[in-house]
Design a protein around this motif. Structure first.
Motif, PDB file in Angstrom:
ATOM      1  N   LEU A 189       0.833  -1.198   0.000  1.00 32.03           N
ATOM      2  CA  LEU A 189       0.000   0.000   0.000  1.00 32.03           C
ATOM      3  C   LEU A 189       0.872   1.253   0.000  1.00 32.03           C
ATOM      4  N   ILE A 190       1.955   1.213   0.760  1.00 35.98           N
ATOM      5  CA  ILE A 190       2.812   2.393   0.841  1.00 35.98           C
ATOM      6  C   ILE A 190       3.691   2.517  -0.388  1.00 35.98           C
ATOM      7  N   THR A 191       4.323   1.409  -0.783  1.00 36.15           N
ATOM      8  CA  THR A 191       5.329   1.528  -1.835  1.00 36.15           C
ATOM      9  C   THR A 191       4.745   1.487  -3.242  1.00 36.15           C
ATOM     10  N   TYR A 226       8.182   3.162   7.370  1.00 38.57           N
ATOM     11  CA  TYR A 226       8.074   4.082   6.246  1.00 38.57           C
ATOM     12  C   TYR A 226       7.607   5.468   6.660  1.00 38.57           C
ATOM     13  N   LYS A 227       7.361   5.663   7.957  1.00 39.10           N
ATOM     14  CA  LYS A 227       6.941   6.952   8.493  1.00 39.10           C
ATOM     15  C   LYS A 227       5.655   7.468   7.847  1.00 39.10           C
ATOM     16  N   VAL A 228       4.633   6.585   7.830  1.00 42.15           N
ATOM     17  CA  VAL A 228       3.305   6.980   7.372  1.00 42.15           C
ATOM     18  C   VAL A 228       2.332   6.705   8.511  1.00 42.15           C
ATOM     19  N   PRO A 229       1.578   7.729   8.970  1.00 39.55           N
ATOM     20  CA  PRO A 229       0.706   7.500  10.126  1.00 39.55           C
ATOM     21  C   PRO A 229      -0.403   6.483   9.842  1.00 39.55           C
ATOM     22  N   ALA A 269      -1.766  16.962   3.381  1.00 39.29           N
ATOM     23  CA  ALA A 269      -1.861  15.503   3.483  1.00 39.29           C
ATOM     24  C   ALA A 269      -0.473  14.882   3.649  1.00 39.29           C
ATOM     25  N   ASP A 270       0.488  15.736   3.924  1.00 39.01           N
ATOM     26  CA  ASP A 270       1.860  15.247   4.104  1.00 39.01           C
ATOM     27  C   ASP A 270       1.926  14.375   5.364  1.00 39.01           C
ATOM     28  N   PRO A 271       2.520  13.165   5.257  1.00 39.97           N
ATOM     29  CA  PRO A 271       2.475  12.236   6.390  1.00 39.97           C
ATOM     30  C   PRO A 271       3.028  12.818   7.699  1.00 39.97           C
TER      31      PRO A 271
END
Lengths: 315, 287, 401
Positions: C95-97, C123-126, C336-338
């Motif tokens: 989902l992230i990559t 990955y530093k995504v909340p 929308a920046d993580p």
């Protein structure tokens, strides 16, 4: 070995090694998975393909390797390398202590015994608080897929080189002799117990290393996923699909089946598993001696190859 | 002391169910030399079948057993004749792999048709119990145990005294000789497998009465069935019964005196021990 | 050599699938989630699948997310992890990559949240999850995981407070718990609470998750004869427990379960046997809980039932709260920046149909549990900090119901 083939192999290796730089993130991840599965298939190849002892318990080594790394890093705060070593030590101890009694069994009984060992280990580990019991352990996160990819590729290379060396050594011939006719091999002076246990241990070492890399990469493990029983069957199918008892067969099997499985998972998510099962059944019925055999003889015989396989194996 | 008595009784009742579960696998393994990794999936199918009969046609699961038995027999016959027969003379682990693939397919089909929700067969008498002194006997479990004994003894007598039973045993011992006697092996193999699957189906019905059915029970039931078959010995249905009772009692005692989370350690640990020390099992004949 | 050819072909194949085109629209905000839609816990996983979609549809219908003067639509990218933790970890990574999800919604269950939060941290995504309550998830100093389920260690808190006010006062307690992250957390916390309350623990047993045979444990219970039995486990285990308790004639004065009681199908499956069972929930569909998009919790419950055909419980409400928390954080951060959303999430504070949303320093919400009981087939709120309704206590023997 012919220079042309050497060249081809080296070129392929360079191509693979460079993947993290020209491939997408997803491809690198697929690559790590496929490479580790290939290592497992090759590991199984040593005890199953060459020695003829179909182990259904290599997931134990994989799990021990995973837990070795996890316990060392999480509970004792040691570096990854030490964890890998610890995992290997656990695997070797297991292979030697339990290999000796279990390798006296043949055929189905050996397979079931190894399966039972995997089940016992899962149950034991889920009770050990050092291993986090049934909850498992979460490792320190490391965001470096390139590193994991190169480690996996390196491991596969070493494993394959070992097998290649095996086929040229007395040890390897001894294993094949055991597979073809164990009593005969013993009569000829092969120390069957020593050879079998060594093969089992080698198989275990590579599986443990693969498990260790996987644990650090996924950052998480619990008894069910570390000693995953379906992994056992997966690695066997990959080795058998590609061609057991050959140097490159398991690699081909692992890569191609991984690609098929990945493709199915992303296109037809909910029935991916179903298709995979169908693929397994079809493969066993139509090409029981693997992809290598099919490519070699299928070309000459065409569709008759499949009919011939069935005719030969049915009652 | 009362607790111990109750625990042993619990183990015996559970053991009866275990015996039925393993009966089909031991038969197929002992006679056809097929290790059926899909055995648990067939138990699951039998359970779903009974559940359907109970939920949609209001047929009591015990009364519906003959129906389940026949249906699963036909299914087993078809599977062996149409699929397993094709690989039966290939190397041993080909049958392992193909039955594994079969298990995957059956699990997914069950999930597509029935969804992953858990189902139970819950007839009105399911919660009742009878007291026998200090020990409480749940009625449903008692009934399951009785059916298990009937099936086991029935199998034993069938193999000993009927023509078909003797033909099956003959095939197991020597295929060529059996052929000389006029046995048609493909038909017989399919009959044997069908019988094994029918027993699995019956086990599924019984299982569904005392526990939950969902598509993923197959794998662990197969594993348990292995343990029981080997511990008891593959040659003899009575061996399977002994194996089942033994395992049931061991698990119950382990749960109470060591801890429930050690029950699997005990069962599979004993399996490994038996394989190492006495692979023919408690009641098996030396080969 | 044919095997070489095969090798090259498979490598070519791999390269080809690398160039799969991306699909998300440039202006939409993608929320990614891996949920159990099939497999053993799909029964509860579906609450999250439906809640996430419902919330996103409602928010989009009201104009979407407003950031820096422009409106953005939310898109849900959902994967089925088939109740397999390993698969869910790979799916969150994907989902992230690959899917380039902007923000993440969590799975159901603590063991999943425990593993998946390692991905969001890597990955530093909340990630906001409403399915994992185990204290372990929040004890690792991870910055990118937030949870809308109250801490597992306090699940039995209000129940134990209630026990002290019952007459005749219960003295002895048996504690049974499954061996997964959530239930172990519950047990750890409950032991401390029981000690504080002065109750004696006469049985403290851990059992394997997915165990189906409780006969031996129940026989032990009968011998020890505790006044109260507390069970922390999964819905199917608890179903088995109640049924087998009936068949072995085991009836303590009171029993309470961590899950099952609030959900409709648990009560349906047991029928009359569900009566007298105690449970807890942080949420009931009351009109007093007002919400920016749904009006209030009662309206939400009605619309949910109409749309999906089954009653929502606190899992669904928690799922809705997760989506709302992300939207509120994005609007507060103006982006929308993580990284910015993560910082806004840490400070977010608003009212929703689930209750007041605010996260503590570890990222977990703190909502009190209400004690509920099944009385004559209906779910009755019994105790919060005082008695709301009369509890039916003590529970009679099975043959005297």
């Amino acid at each position: 070995m012919k220079a042309r083939n050497m060249g081809l192999i080296l070129a392929a290796l360079v191509l693979l090694a460079g993947l993290p730089w020209y491939g997408s993130d997803l491809l690198v991840q697929f690559g790590i998975n496929a490479l580790l599965l290939a290592v497992l298939a090759q590991g199984w190849n040593i005890i199953g393909g060459y020695t003829g002892y179909a182990s259904f318990g290599n997931s134990v080594f994989y799990g021990l390797g995973s837990y070795g790394v996890a316990i060392a890093m999480v509970q004792w705060h040691l570096p990854f390398g030490v964890g890998m070593l610890f995992g290997v030590v656990l695997a070797v101890a297991f292979a030697v202590l339990l290999g000796v009694p279990v390798l006296r069994l043949r055929g189905h009984y050996f397979a079931i015994a190894t399966l039972a060992l995997a089940a016992v280990m899962t149950a034991i580990v889920s009770n050990l608080s050092l291993a986090g019991q049934n909850i498992g352990l979460v490792l320190p996160p490391l965001n470096n897929d390139k590193l994991f990819y190169e480690l996996s590729l390196g491991l596969l290379t070493i494993t394959t080189l070992t097998i290649w060396g095996l086929t040229r050594s007395r040890f390897g011939f001894g294993l094949i002799a055991i597979r073809e006719n164990e009593e005969g091999a013993a009569v000829m002076g092969v120390n069957t117990t020593l050879y079998k246990v060594t093969a089992f241990t080698l198989s275990g070492i590579f599986s443990a290393l693969a498990g260790g890399i996987h644990a650090y990469w996924i950052t998480f493990l619990d008894p069910e996923s570390a000693f995953d029983l379906t992994l056992n069957v997966k690695m066997i199918i990959m080795a058998v699909f590609g061609g057991p008892g050959t140097v490159f067969g398991p690699i081909v099997g692992a890569f191609s089946l991984s690609a098929i499985s990945e493709f199915l998972s992303s296109e037809v998510t909910s029935i991916a598993g179903l298709f995979f099962g169908v693929v397994i059944v079809a493969a066993v019925v139509f090409m029981p001696r693997g992809l290598a055999d099919m490519l070699r003889r299928g070309r000459d015989m065409g569709w008759g190859y499949f009919a011939e396989n069935i005719r030969r194996h049915r009652l | 002391m009362d607790l111990l008595a109750q625990i042993v009784v619990n183990g015996i009742l559970q053991g009866g169910l275990y015996a039925v579960m393993a009966l089909g696998m031991a038969l197929v393994w002992g006679v056809l030399n097929i290790v059926n990794l899909a055995h648990g999936a067939f138990i699951m199918l039998g359970g779903y079948l009974s559940w359907c009969l109970f939920t949609y046609l209001n047929i009591d699961p015990f009364l519906g057993l003959p129906l389940t038995f026949i249906f699963m027999f036909v299914l087993g016959y078809a599977v062996q004749r149409g699929l397993l027969n094709l690989v039966i003379r290939a190397s041993m682990f080909n049958t392992l792999l193909i039955t594994f693939g079969l298990q995957v397919v059956l699990t997914y089909l069950a999930q597509l048709v029935f969804s992953a929700d858990f189902r139970t067969i819950n007839p009105s008498y399911a919660g009742d119990s009878v007291a026998a002194g200090p020990v409480v006997l749940p009625e449903a479990r008692l009934a399951v145990f009785c059916v298990a004994i009937v099936l086991t003894v029935g199998m034993w007598q069938f193999l000993l005294h009927t023509r078909l039973g003797r033909a099956i045993r003959a095939t197991a011992q020597n295929l060529t000789a059996a052929r000389l006697y006029g046995v048609e092996p493909r038909h017989l193999y399919a009959m044997t497998y069908g019988l094994g699957i029918a027993l699995a189906g019956a086990a599924g019905t019984l299982y569904g009465i005392v526990s939950q059915i969902h598509p993923y029970i197959g794998a662990s039931l197969t594993a348990k069935s292995f343990a029981i078959s080997i511990i008891g010995g593959l040659d003899n249905p009575l061996g399977v019964l002994v194996g089942g009772l033994f395992l049931g009692i061991v698990e119950a005692l382990t749960t109470v005196y060591i801890g429930q989370t050690y029950a699997d350690v005990a069962s599979f640990g004993i399996l490994v021990l038996v394989l190492i020390v006495r692979p023919r099992g408690l009641l098996g004949r030396a080969k | 050599m044919s095997s070489k050819l095969a090798q090259f072909l498979s490598r070519l194949f791999m390269l080809l699938i690398a160039f799969v085109p991306q699909l998300a629209g440039a202006k939409d905000i993608v929320l990614g989630a891996s949920v159990q839609m099939t497999g053993p816990v799909a029964n509860t996983g579906r609450y999250y699948r439906d809640a996430y979609q419902f919330a996103i549809d409602k928010i989009n219908a009201a104009g979407g997310v407003k950031i820096a003067g422009r409106s953005y639509k939310l898109v849900l990218k959902l994967y089925d992890n088939q109740s397999d933790v390993n698969l869910s970890v790979r799916q969150y990574t994907e989902l992230i990559t690959q899917d380039k999800a902007d923000l993440l919604l969590g799975p159901f269950a603590s063991n999943f949240a425990l593993a998946d939060s390692a991905v969001s941290e890597k990955y530093k995504v909340p990630m906001v999850q409403g399915g994992g309550a185990s204290d372990q998830i929040f004890a690792r100093n991870f910055q990118y995981i937030f949870g809308t389920l109250a801490p597992a260690s306090n699940y039995f808190g209000s129940t134990i407070s209630m026990l002290r006010l019952l007459k005749p006062a219960p003295q002895s307690v048996a504690l049974l718990y499954a061996d997964d992250a959530f239930d172990v957390s519950v047990a750890d916390g409950t032991r401390a609470l029981l000690k504080q309350a002065g109750l004696t623990i006469v049985m403290d047993e851990r059992y394997s998750s997915n165990a189906s045979d409780f006969n031996s444990l129940l026989s032990q219970l009968k011998t020890r004869n505790p006044d109260v039995v507390l069970v922390a486990g999964h819905e199917t285990e608890l179903l088995n427990f109640v049924r087998q308790a009936k068949s072995l004639a085991v009836a303590p004065k009171l029993y309470s379960f961590t899950v099952g009681v609030p959900s409709e199908d648990f009560r349906k499956a047991l029928g009359k046997d569900a009566d007298y069972a105690f449970g807890m929930t942080p949420w009931l569909p009351s009109a007093a809980l007002s919400d920016r998009w749904f009006g209030d919790a009662l309206q939400f419950a009605r619309e949910y039932k109409a749309r999906y055909g089954y009653d929502p419980d606190y899992h669904a409400a928690s799922g809705v709260a997760d989506v709302e928390a992300l939207v509120e954080a994005m609007e507060a951060a103006g982006s929308a920046d993580p990284q910015k959303v993560r910082d806004a999430l840490a400070k977010v504070k608003f009212a929703s149909l689930y209750g007041p949303i605010a996260f503590n320093a570890h990222g977990q919400i703190d909502l009190p549990q209400k004690v509920i009981q099944v009385q004559d087939g209906a779910l009755i709120e019994v105790f919060g900090t005082t008695f709301v309704n009369q509890p039916k206590y003590p529970m009679p023997q099975w043959n005297r119901r």
